[in-house]
Design an enzyme around this catalytic site. Structure first.
Site, short mmCIF file in Angstrom:
data_model
loop_
_atom_site.label_atom_id
_atom_site.label_comp_id
_atom_site.label_asym_id
_atom_site.label_seq_id
_atom_site.Cartn_x
_atom_site.Cartn_y
_atom_site.Cartn_z
N LYS A 69 -5.04 -12.16 4.44
CA LYS A 69 -4.81 -13.25 3.50
C LYS A 69 -5.87 -14.35 3.52
O LYS A 69 -5.87 -15.21 2.64
CB LYS A 69 -3.45 -13.90 3.78
N HIS B 250 -7.55 0.37 -3.63
CA HIS B 250 -6.57 0.94 -2.72
C HIS B 250 -5.18 0.81 -3.34
O HIS B 250 -4.72 -0.28 -3.63
CB HIS B 250 -6.60 0.22 -1.36
N TYR C 4 1.61 -8.29 0.00
CA TYR C 4 0.27 -7.79 0.30
C TYR C 4 -0.64 -7.90 -0.93
O TYR C 4 -1.80 -8.28 -0.83
CB TYR C 4 0.34 -6.35 0.79
N PRO D 234 -5.51 -12.40 10.86
CA PRO D 234 -6.02 -11.43 9.88
C PRO D 234 -5.04 -10.29 9.57
O PRO D 234 -5.28 -9.49 8.68
CB PRO D 234 -7.29 -10.89 10.53
N TYR E 171 -2.28 0.32 9.55
CA TYR E 171 -1.87 -0.72 10.50
C TYR E 171 -0.94 -0.06 11.52
O TYR E 171 0.05 0.55 11.15
CB TYR E 171 -1.10 -1.85 9.80
C1 PHB Z 1 -11.10 -5.69 7.65
O1 PHB Z 1 -11.45 -4.71 6.94
O2 PHB Z 1 -11.89 -6.32 8.37
C2 PHB Z 1 -9.63 -6.08 7.63
C3 PHB Z 1 -8.79 -5.49 6.70
C4 PHB Z 1 -7.44 -5.87 6.67
C5 PHB Z 1 -6.97 -6.79 7.59
C6 PHB Z 1 -7.83 -7.38 8.53
C7 PHB Z 1 -9.17 -7.02 8.56
O3 PHB Z 1 -5.64 -7.14 7.57
#
Ligand code: PHB
Ligand code: APR
Length: 398
Positions: free
Chosen positions: A300, A75, A389, A296, A204
């Site tokens: 991290k 990504h 990130y 989450p 997000y």
């Molecule tokens: C996930 O794919 O479960 C996932 C990805 C990014 C995040 C949290 C969960 O910040």
């Protein structure tokens, strides 16, 4: 009681324990893992899989990168949406070429398990009554029960990779431990479905109805989340109710692409920030979730576990290869500097993206939205988000 010996005893066969075990074995350092449950149970845990470059490098060093390279998705960036208005965080451009790999934690764990078994390394699954002993001495040990028999595992060092609910952190006396915690006033409802994801990368979403995240496991499997009150139960969210709410919180073009289908996994998880200091006590080292938890929102959790593993693995290599036992005193300080950096980013992303109106006043919400818009509006602000990130470089030993 049956006595067995090893150089490094590892408690926990999650990603931290397995990755550490593989790296130590590559350096010829003998290790045994004690795991409370079965391997299948470990693999049954649904977890995120956004891998920083540092993690990818460790997996490569451990020689377990084949499937990650074949099936993992690179990504170059991700979207942040505010009430449907998107800003692309171009990780590759903003960090001079760094990216993240999207590859499920379950898959990493499976690859590490298979590599460990293939190398004939010892793992005691379904080990119970695991108890570290004499960790301040030069001869620590662990007693445990396995197959109805009592064991005493004598070792030089103990790596507590046993997660938040493990025994290792509690082995550090409460008057020595300092714990820092923030419990968030909401949870994440997560849904897995065998539907094509709405986006090739992650989205997000800050939305007036609450946070949402569009993630993925593959081109045919989606992983989606929405913020829900802590009082909600999974039963309150039948599939069609979830899909309607998720679609409402997505940016319009993603919402238009949304393919719904039956959930194959649905659960609600609370969010917590947590750090235990110090991360070592004598010859006991805390690694990963045993020492720290992040919400989450910043992806991290696994990556902070990996940086702990990287530090401890390099210390153990120096102890055994360079005969430098004193270098163990560096572990906690080095690990905690990166942990707190990851904690701050995860806390900041959580404050920026979630609806806190249940607990904070409207002024807090306006401040958070204004701060997020400020960061998104400039390359400098986006660069701050991007470098966090993709993950800061691992700190070298002194
Ligand atoms: C996930 O794919 O479960 C996932 C990805 C990014 C995040 C949290 C969960 O910040
Ligand atoms: N004895 C033996 N094993 C134990 C004990 C015990 N007393 N207590 C816990 N365990 C095992 C658990 O069964 C689990 O398999 O330790 C393992 C800890 O694994 P994780 O909880 O996954 O922690 P870690 O390996 O540090 O991985 C961190 O997992 O929770 C996610 O977001 C987090 O992605 C991050 C990763």
């Amino acid at each position: 009681m049956k006595t067995i010996k090893t150089q490094v005893a590892i408690i926990g066969a999650g990603p931290s324990g397995l990755l550490l075990g593989q790296l130590l074995a590559k350096q010829g350092i003998d290790n045994i893992i004690l795991e409370r449950v079965t391997g299948d149970y470990v693999l049954g845990r649904i977890r995120a899989g956004i891998l920083e470059q540092g993690f990818v490098n460790l997996v490569r060093e451990a020689g377990v990168d084949a499937r990650m390279d074949a099936e993992g998705e690179i990504h170059d960036g991700f979207e942040i949406a505010i009430n449907g208005e998107c800003t692309y965080i171009n990780l590759k451009e903003l960090t001079d070429g760094q990216v993240v790999v999207c590859y499920g934690q379950v898959e990493i764990t499976r690859d590490l398990m298979e590599a460990r078994a293939a190398a004939g390394l010892q793992t005691y699954y379904e080990a119970s009554e695991v108890q570290p002993l004499d960790v301040k001495s030069g001869q620590p040990a662990i007693t445990f029960t396995h197959g109805g028999e009592q064991y005493r595992l004598e070792c030089d060092y103990i790596a507590g990779c046993d997660g938040f609910h493990g025994v290792s952190r509690k082995t550090i006396p409460s008057d020595v431990r300092q714990e820092y915690e923030r419990i968030y006033p909401f949870g994440w409802l997560g849904v897995m479905s065998d539907t094509p994801p709405v986006s090739p990368e992650l989205i997000y979403c800050r939305h007036e109805r609450g946070f949402a995240l569009a993630s993925r496991r593959s081109a045919t499997r989606s992983r989606y989340y929405i913020q829900v009150p802590l009082s909600d139960r999974v039963e309150d969210w039948p599939d069609e109710v979830f899909w309607d709410e998720f679609k409402t919180r997505l940016p319009p073009d993603a919402a238009a692409r949304l393919v719904t289908g039956p959930s194959i996994e649905k659960s609600i998880a609370p969010l917590r920030s947590f750090v235990c200091e110090p991360m070592q006590y004598g010859r006991l080292f805390l690694v990963g979730d045993a020492a720290h938890i992040v919400p989450p929102t910043g992806a991290k959790g696994l990556n902070l576990a990996a940086s702990d593993v990287a530090t401890l693995y390099r210390i153990m290599t120096r102890v055994y290869r360079d005969n430098d036992p004193d270098c163990i005193t560096q572990y906690s300080d080095i690990a905690l500097r990166r942990v707190w950096n990851g904690e701050r980013f995860s806390w900041w992303m959580s404050n920026m993206l979630h609806d806190f109106r249940g607990t904070e006043n409207e002024f807090f919400s306006r401040m958070a939205e204004s701060e997020l818009r400020y960061y998104l509006a400039s390359e400098a602000g986006q660069k701050v988000i991007a470098e966090q990130y993709v993950g800061l470089p691992y700190e070298a030993l002194k």
